[in-house]
Design a protein around this motif. Structure first.
Motif, PDB file in Angstrom:
ATOM      1  N   SER A  69       3.325   1.332   1.128  1.00  0.00           N
ATOM      2  CA  SER A  69       2.700   2.512   0.543  1.00  0.00           C
ATOM      3  C   SER A  69       3.664   3.234  -0.402  1.00  0.00           C
ATOM      4  N   THR A  70       3.156   4.258  -1.052  1.00  0.00           N
ATOM      5  CA  THR A  70       3.965   4.958  -2.048  1.00  0.00           C
ATOM      6  C   THR A  70       5.243   5.548  -1.465  1.00  0.00           C
ATOM      7  N   SER A  71       5.157   6.083  -0.272  1.00  0.00           N
ATOM      8  CA  SER A  71       6.337   6.695   0.348  1.00  0.00           C
ATOM      9  C   SER A  71       7.243   5.679   1.022  1.00  0.00           C
ATOM     10  N   SER A 112       6.864   6.036  -8.031  1.00  0.00           N
ATOM     11  CA  SER A 112       6.607   6.551  -6.682  1.00  0.00           C
ATOM     12  C   SER A 112       5.127   6.775  -6.408  1.00  0.00           C
ATOM     13  N   ARG A 113       4.290   6.690  -7.418  1.00  0.00           N
ATOM     14  CA  ARG A 113       2.846   6.850  -7.248  1.00  0.00           C
ATOM     15  C   ARG A 113       2.117   5.516  -7.114  1.00  0.00           C
ATOM     16  N   ASN A 134       4.389   3.330   5.228  1.00  0.00           N
ATOM     17  CA  ASN A 134       3.389   2.414   5.778  1.00  0.00           C
ATOM     18  C   ASN A 134       3.602   1.031   5.197  1.00  0.00           C
ATOM     19  N   ALA A 170       1.291   2.032  -5.091  1.00  0.00           N
ATOM     20  CA  ALA A 170       1.328   1.145  -3.935  1.00  0.00           C
ATOM     21  C   ALA A 170       1.778  -0.220  -4.420  1.00  0.00           C
ATOM     22  N   SER A 204      -2.962   8.232  -2.696  1.00  0.00           N
ATOM     23  CA  SER A 204      -2.812   8.265  -1.245  1.00  0.00           C
ATOM     24  C   SER A 204      -1.540   7.542  -0.831  1.00  0.00           C
ATOM     25  N   ASP A 205      -1.212   7.638   0.440  1.00  0.00           N
ATOM     26  CA  ASP A 205      -0.058   6.926   0.993  1.00  0.00           C
ATOM     27  C   ASP A 205      -0.544   5.740   1.827  1.00  0.00           C
ATOM     28  N   SER A 206      -1.676   5.196   1.424  1.00  0.00           N
ATOM     29  CA  SER A 206      -2.237   4.059   2.136  1.00  0.00           C
ATOM     30  C   SER A 206      -1.590   2.764   1.663  1.00  0.00           C
ATOM     31  N   ASN A 246      12.367   4.274  -4.563  1.00  0.00           N
ATOM     32  CA  ASN A 246      11.657   4.950  -5.648  1.00  0.00           C
ATOM     33  C   ASN A 246      12.615   5.501  -6.702  1.00  0.00           C
TER      34      ASN A 246
END
Length: 126
Positions: free
Chosen positions: A52-54, A30-31, A57, A33, A103-105, A74
């Motif tokens: 992105s991680t979440s 989950s960490r 995005n 990208a 980041s969630d980029s 995840n």
């Protein structure tokens, strides 16, 4: 580093669909990208989609927008690429890539990713 294994490639007729999967090792998926890249013979590697991680995005190359969908689970340490309305020009080896981030980029440059899978061949016949 995370170990990545792609699956789901194959031969499909134009207009058909395939779903690629990428299974990742480790407990910190989950960490990371994630990105899907492809490389056709004689062509440069290109990023077709990234997430992105979440999962909140996403990025798509113009050539696949509206046809491909990237997603991740995840809990299952997996990322997917749903490919619809496939075209002969989608023929390539598809690679999954990962890089740890705080980041969630989203990232779509190949140089950013440190972990790569072995690739899975996608062939679209006309």
């Amino acid at each position: 580093q995370v170990q990545l294994v792609e699956s789901g490639g194959g031969l499909v007729q134009a207009g058909g669909s395939l779903r690629l999967s990428c299974a990742a090792s480790g407990r910190t998926f989950s960490r990371y990208a994630m990105g899907w890249f492809r490389q056709a013979p004689g062509k440069e590697r290109e990023c077709v989609a990234a997430i992105s991680t979440s999962g909140g995005n996403t990025y798509y190359a113009d050539s696949v927008k509206g046809r491909f969908t990237i997603s991740r689970d995840n809990a299952k340490n997996a990322v997917y690429l749903q490919m619809n309305s496939l075209k002969p020009e989608d023929t390539a080896v598809y690679y999954c890539a990962a890089e740890k981030t705080t980041s969630d980029s989203i990232f779509w440059k190949g140089w950013y990713f440190g972990s790569w899978g072995q690739g899975t061949q996608v062939t679209v016949s006309s």
